[in-house]
Design an enzyme around this catalytic site. Sequence first.
Site, PDB file in Angstrom:
ATOM      1  N   GLU A 155      15.990-104.604  28.436  1.00 37.82           N
ATOM      2  CA  GLU A 155      15.978-103.595  27.374  1.00 37.82           C
ATOM      3  C   GLU A 155      14.564-103.074  27.143  1.00 37.82           C
ATOM      4  OE1 GLU A 155      18.064-101.835  26.069  1.00 37.82           O
ATOM      5  OE2 GLU A 155      17.097-101.040  24.278  1.00 37.82           O
ATOM      6  N   ASN A 206      31.740 -78.468  26.500  1.00 35.13           N
ATOM      7  CA  ASN A 206      31.060 -79.730  26.804  1.00 35.13           C
ATOM      8  C   ASN A 206      32.011 -80.494  27.713  1.00 35.13           C
ATOM      9  OD1 ASN A 206      29.645 -82.108  26.834  1.00 35.13           O
ATOM     10  ND2 ASN A 206      30.201 -82.736  24.754  1.00 35.13           N
ATOM     11  N   GLY A 207      31.564 -80.876  28.902  1.00 35.42           N
ATOM     12  CA  GLY A 207      32.437 -81.632  29.803  1.00 35.42           C
ATOM     13  C   GLY A 207      32.340 -81.070  31.216  1.00 35.42           C
ATOM     14  N   TRP A 249      23.215 -79.732  27.927  1.00 34.74           N
ATOM     15  CA  TRP A 249      22.636 -80.721  28.851  1.00 34.74           C
ATOM     16  C   TRP A 249      23.293 -80.417  30.183  1.00 34.74           C
ATOM     17  CZ3 TRP A 249      24.780 -85.419  31.149  1.00 34.74           C
ATOM     18  CH2 TRP A 249      23.796 -86.214  31.755  1.00 34.74           C
ATOM     19  N   GLU A 291      12.592 -94.789  29.487  1.00 31.28           N
ATOM     20  CA  GLU A 291      13.281 -93.587  29.012  1.00 31.28           C
ATOM     21  C   GLU A 291      12.441 -92.728  28.091  1.00 31.28           C
ATOM     22  OE1 GLU A 291      16.453 -96.003  26.186  1.00 31.28           O
ATOM     23  OE2 GLU A 291      16.985 -94.053  26.928  1.00 31.28           O
ATOM     24  N   ARG A 331      21.839 -83.957  21.437  1.00 30.84           N
ATOM     25  CA  ARG A 331      22.916 -84.139  22.424  1.00 30.84           C
ATOM     26  C   ARG A 331      22.615 -83.434  23.742  1.00 30.84           C
ATOM     27  NH1 ARG A 331      27.724 -85.898  20.342  1.00 30.84           N
ATOM     28  NH2 ARG A 331      28.840 -84.941  22.068  1.00 30.84           N
ATOM     29  N   LYS A 371      13.556 -99.135  27.533  1.00 31.30           N
ATOM     30  CA  LYS A 371      12.920 -98.364  26.447  1.00 31.30           C
ATOM     31  C   LYS A 371      11.674 -97.653  26.957  1.00 31.30           C
ATOM     32  CE  LYS A 371      15.462 -97.985  23.933  1.00 31.30           C
ATOM     33  NZ  LYS A 371      16.641 -98.497  24.466  1.00 31.30           N
ATOM     34  N   LYS A 424      21.965 -88.163  24.181  1.00 32.70           N
ATOM     35  CA  LYS A 424      22.259 -89.324  23.337  1.00 32.70           C
ATOM     36  C   LYS A 424      23.548 -90.023  23.741  1.00 32.70           C
ATOM     37  CE  LYS A 424      21.761 -92.297  20.133  1.00 32.70           C
ATOM     38  NZ  LYS A 424      20.792 -93.384  20.395  1.00 32.70           N
ATOM     39  N   HIS A 466      11.666-115.133  44.164  1.00 25.38           N
ATOM     40  CA  HIS A 466      12.545-114.823  45.309  1.00 25.38           C
ATOM     41  C   HIS A 466      12.291-113.409  45.830  1.00 25.38           C
ATOM     42  CE1 HIS A 466      14.599-118.572  44.693  1.00 25.38           C
ATOM     43  NE2 HIS A 466      14.733-118.280  43.405  1.00 25.38           N
ATOM     44  N   CYS A 494      26.649 -82.127  25.632  1.00 24.19           N
ATOM     45  CA  CYS A 494      26.156 -80.941  24.944  1.00 24.19           C
ATOM     46  C   CYS A 494      26.596 -80.989  23.489  1.00 24.19           C
ATOM     47  CB  CYS A 494      26.740 -79.694  25.590  1.00 24.19           C
ATOM     48  SG  CYS A 494      26.591 -79.685  27.383  1.00 24.19           S
TER      49      CYS A 494
HETATM   50  C1  AGP Z   1      19.803 -96.308  25.360  1.00 22.13           C
HETATM   51  O1  AGP Z   1      18.457 -96.223  24.896  1.00 22.13           O
HETATM   52  C2  AGP Z   1      20.173 -95.115  26.198  1.00 22.13           C
HETATM   53  N1  AGP Z   1      20.073 -93.941  25.443  1.00 22.13           N
HETATM   54  C3  AGP Z   1      21.498 -95.310  26.919  1.00 22.13           C
HETATM   55  O2  AGP Z   1      21.304 -96.352  27.835  1.00 22.13           O
HETATM   56  C4  AGP Z   1      22.722 -95.673  26.055  1.00 22.13           C
HETATM   57  O3  AGP Z   1      22.605 -96.990  25.589  1.00 22.13           O
HETATM   58  C5  AGP Z   1      23.973 -95.574  26.942  1.00 22.13           C
HETATM   59  O4  AGP Z   1      24.099 -94.248  27.366  1.00 22.13           O
HETATM   60  C6  AGP Z   1      25.256 -96.023  26.225  1.00 22.13           C
HETATM   61  O5  AGP Z   1      25.526 -95.168  25.146  1.00 22.13           O
HETATM   62  P1  AGP Z   1      26.654 -95.632  24.073  1.00 22.13           P
HETATM   63  O6  AGP Z   1      26.144 -96.892  23.453  1.00 22.13           O
HETATM   64  O7  AGP Z   1      26.773 -94.505  23.111  1.00 22.13           O
HETATM   65  O8  AGP Z   1      27.917 -95.884  24.863  1.00 22.13           O
END
Ligand code: AGP
Length: 613
Positions: free
Chosen positions: A488, A102-103, A76, A495, A28, A492, A608, A511, A2
């Site tokens: 990756e 937050n937490g 969040w 997400e 966030r 992308k 994020k 396999h 958050c």
């Molecule tokens: C990446 O596009 C994602 N948002 C997510 O996988 C991110 O890489 C992951 O949460 C790690 O975050 P960080 O690099 O801040 O540790």
Amino acid sequence: MCGIVGGISSSGTVLAHLVEGLRVLEYRGYDSCGVAVAEGGSVTVRRKVGRLAELERVLADGALGQARAGIGHTRWATHGKPSDENAHPHSDGSGKLALVHNGIIENYLELRRELIAEGRKFHSETDTEVLTLLVGREYDLGKSLGDAVRAALARVRGYYAIAVISTGASPALVGARHGPPLVAAQTSDGAWLASDVLALMPHTRDVIYIEDGEVVELSPGKVAITNLAGEPVTRVPLRIEWDAEAASKGGFAHHMLKEIFEQPDVLARTAFDRIASVHGDVAFEGAGWDDALLKRIKRVQVIACGTALHAGMIARYMIEGLARVPVDFDFASEFRYREPCLAPDTLALAITQSGETADTLAALRLARELGAYPASICNAIGSTVVRESEATILTHAGPEIGVASTKAFTAQVVAAFLLAVRLARARGMIDEARGRELLDDLRRLRPRMEGLLSDNTVHRVRAIAERHLKAKGFFFLGRGLNFPIALEGALKLKEISYVHAEGYAAGEMKHGPIALIEPGMPVVVISSTGRVTDKVRSNIEQVKARGGHVIVIGSDADSRSLGDESIEVPEASEWLSPVLNVIPLQLFAYHHALMRGCDIDKPRNLAKSVTVE
Ligand code: AGP
């Protein structure tokens, strides 16, 4: 995860600052938000499910516009669904106090039972409300807000960043941290609190990072830190060189697109000052990467999450290939619970954009306890991971606002390459001439990256994305250094488009997974000139033989001619091909999501930096 903001001023009102701070932090977490202000002897809360715009509509009546102290929060959800009742701030019912968090409070149920037994009433399902009533109970005993917060936190297990506002003879603003980030700043007539330095920059660039186990009391012109026992702590402010423009969209439609286009500059900022090309070596700033230490390292253990782990997987190919040091990698969330065995003289390498990801931080701490040398590749200078590393390679990607990581990822891969060269040179695995050759390849990467961001490439990628807009699912295949790029590219797309996509080692398709290939299914294959090119060509043939529709991304012309569609990527050192190959995949995900009408910068269900488990 958050976003938290707080402010107190002797000369002006704070509401507009709180709202602007929430706007900066909306990346966030954004399922609900709210503010609480102390004004005229009471604390008033306004909160709303939905985006910040919903809250702004509620605040438009101006009723809270004169307040000189307040807190704000963008959520969040972890405990309790997104709703008005579960939105923060929470109050203790007295009208004199409110709190944002937050937490996760792990022992909130036992504390909730204790408070209910005393006759306290709850209106939400959140752990945060439990903490709020705990602070309220202490405050009602006549304690100062700072003392009430310290007493309440002494009962709490879990992790938190909080901000609390109270009224009384004069408003009080207090923060505390154990886990998720919290930074404070003082100005001549005010004091400010936030989860991220970006929200403080309209006030000042001199910020004070709050550390775990600390409580911060803010008053106009003053920030006072103590530990949980109330003993004063001295902390020198850190100057943040980013500018607000760097965090804005700069004319692009989305932060993510701007960040994709920033990558050539990020390469330069992350690498070029470190290339001691006269010796064909790398010079990192700060301690911890010298020959003496690196010669002792027998193993590297990479720990990271998500995209950062993909960079870590590429790091393994680079470090093993150039420095001949064994490398393991693991999801940080797995590493921290599997009772890992670490060999002596292991370097633990946490890779993280934010430096606050809970799993990565916990894994680094565990690795240190197991005797590893804790190090990191990170994009946030004052973050917890950096402060808990013995050595860090900072990526100079600047603030990455888009939830889907792009420029931070390529910066991590470049940093890993620099580390591999440094390690190889320190251990005498490559000589000066070879070092200079590798680093010249890195310098030559920038114009190639810029070429991939030309209108021609972007238009071609967009056309391919449009042709496959209705596809039910995708495979992304790669080998060697580009296997993590396949992962990756799939991540992308998942997400930000919410479309199923699976990254797979191309050699593994036979396999089992090749059973999924049906006529017309789009399969993206990454194929660069290198040691496994002919194997990848065979994999393309295997997919085509089953009717798959193959989209080839890469520098190998023969692979591209086998594909149904292709995007040419300029030739480059095989070691650095991942940095180029990922760019068309980032653009593909961006345009696919855009055409599907998805929220590019704030995809659903994501945040994020995941500072909770
Ligand atoms: C990446 O596009 C994602 N948002 C997510 O996988 C991110 O890489 C992951 O949460 C790690 O975050 P960080 O690099 O801040 O540790």
